[in-house]
Design a protein around this motif. Sequence first.
Motif, PDB file in Angstrom:
ATOM      1  N   MET A   1       4.253  11.184   8.250  1.00 24.18           N
ATOM      2  CA  MET A   1       5.483  10.969   7.510  1.00 24.18           C
ATOM      3  C   MET A   1       5.141  10.661   6.051  1.00 24.18           C
ATOM      4  N   ALA A   2       5.825  11.323   5.141  1.00 19.88           N
ATOM      5  CA  ALA A   2       5.546  11.160   3.714  1.00 19.88           C
ATOM      6  C   ALA A   2       5.878   9.743   3.243  1.00 19.88           C
ATOM      7  N   ALA A   3       5.129   9.315   2.254  1.00 21.37           N
ATOM      8  CA  ALA A   3       5.355   7.987   1.678  1.00 21.37           C
ATOM      9  C   ALA A   3       6.731   7.921   1.038  1.00 21.37           C
ATOM     10  N   ASP A   4       7.297   6.736   1.018  1.00 22.92           N
ATOM     11  CA  ASP A   4       8.560   6.494   0.333  1.00 22.92           C
ATOM     12  C   ASP A   4       8.407   6.947  -1.112  1.00 22.92           C
ATOM     13  N   SER A   5       9.359   7.715  -1.604  1.00 25.86           N
ATOM     14  CA  SER A   5       9.218   8.297  -2.941  1.00 25.86           C
ATOM     15  C   SER A   5       9.141   7.229  -4.034  1.00 25.86           C
ATOM     16  N   ALA A   6       9.843   6.118  -3.877  1.00 23.04           N
ATOM     17  CA  ALA A   6       9.761   5.052  -4.887  1.00 23.04           C
ATOM     18  C   ALA A   6       8.358   4.450  -4.915  1.00 23.04           C
ATOM     19  N   ASP A   7       7.747   4.242  -3.748  1.00 23.89           N
ATOM     20  CA  ASP A   7       6.386   3.711  -3.688  1.00 23.89           C
ATOM     21  C   ASP A   7       5.396   4.706  -4.282  1.00 23.89           C
ATOM     22  N   LEU A   8       5.566   5.977  -3.947  1.00 25.65           N
ATOM     23  CA  LEU A   8       4.678   7.016  -4.470  1.00 25.65           C
ATOM     24  C   LEU A   8       4.823   7.116  -5.983  1.00 25.65           C
ATOM     25  N   ASP A   9       6.066   7.096  -6.476  1.00 28.01           N
ATOM     26  CA  ASP A   9       6.293   7.159  -7.924  1.00 28.01           C
ATOM     27  C   ASP A   9       5.633   5.981  -8.634  1.00 28.01           C
ATOM     28  N   ALA A  10       5.778   4.775  -8.078  1.00 24.01           N
ATOM     29  CA  ALA A  10       5.189   3.581  -8.696  1.00 24.01           C
ATOM     30  C   ALA A  10       3.663   3.660  -8.711  1.00 24.01           C
ATOM     31  N   ALA A  11       3.078   4.100  -7.605  1.00 25.35           N
ATOM     32  CA  ALA A  11       1.619   4.227  -7.536  1.00 25.35           C
ATOM     33  C   ALA A  11       1.136   5.284  -8.525  1.00 25.35           C
ATOM     34  N   ALA A  12       1.819   6.422  -8.566  1.00 26.00           N
ATOM     35  CA  ALA A  12       1.426   7.497  -9.482  1.00 26.00           C
ATOM     36  C   ALA A  12       1.503   7.028 -10.933  1.00 26.00           C
ATOM     37  N   ARG A  13       2.563   6.312 -11.276  1.00 26.09           N
ATOM     38  CA  ARG A  13       2.696   5.772 -12.634  1.00 26.09           C
ATOM     39  C   ARG A  13       1.524   4.839 -12.953  1.00 26.09           C
ATOM     40  N   ALA A  14       1.166   3.984 -11.996  1.00 25.84           N
ATOM     41  CA  ALA A  14       0.048   3.058 -12.206  1.00 25.84           C
ATOM     42  C   ALA A  14      -1.261   3.812 -12.449  1.00 25.84           C
ATOM     43  N   TRP A  15      -1.415   4.942 -11.791  1.00 29.13           N
ATOM     44  CA  TRP A  15      -2.634   5.743 -11.974  1.00 29.13           C
ATOM     45  C   TRP A  15      -2.556   6.652 -13.191  1.00 29.13           C
ATOM     46  N   GLY A  16      -1.350   6.870 -13.728  1.00 25.71           N
ATOM     47  CA  GLY A  16      -1.181   7.752 -14.874  1.00 25.71           C
ATOM     48  C   GLY A  16      -1.113   9.218 -14.516  1.00 25.71           C
ATOM     49  N   VAL A  17      -0.608   9.523 -13.314  1.00 26.12           N
ATOM     50  CA  VAL A  17      -0.487  10.918 -12.883  1.00 26.12           C
ATOM     51  C   VAL A  17       0.937  11.193 -12.397  1.00 26.12           C
TER      52      VAL A  17
END
Length: 153
Positions: free
Chosen positions: A1-17
Amino acid sequence: MAADSADLDAAARAWGVAPELVYVTEVSGYTVFQESVGEYDDEFVAAYLSEKAATKFSLFVGRGTMTAQSCPKQPLGEVSDKQVTCERDGDAWYRTAGGSHEYAVPDDGVLIHLFADVDKVDRVILRKAAEAAHRPGDAELSALQPAGNGVNT
């Protein structure tokens, strides 16, 4: 099951991608090295270490595609001065240059690279990593991040 989009967006922002560049893979005997996860040259990157930490392969995900014409022209990782050879293998490209090899997997506008030294990680392992590359689920997203970062903990 795919990660929650808000969690994925926050993690991606933290990584800069961009969130659409975040992928994971799984190969028996290898685990993600959390300190390696992040952005490199506008791509998402993560290294996977063997259980004994003796070998590793890297996962890079960026925008793009690969064709028979473009395959030999695209550099293979940091190896830019060697001739790249390409072999179609299912939906992926198996590429070699110098002492490095990779599987490049086009997926919906992104290009996933599974890269390693030829003498450290064999082709079978890289192929398994390429076949298993996918968007992260919640648990996989958590495994990419250090504890206590505020995202999905």
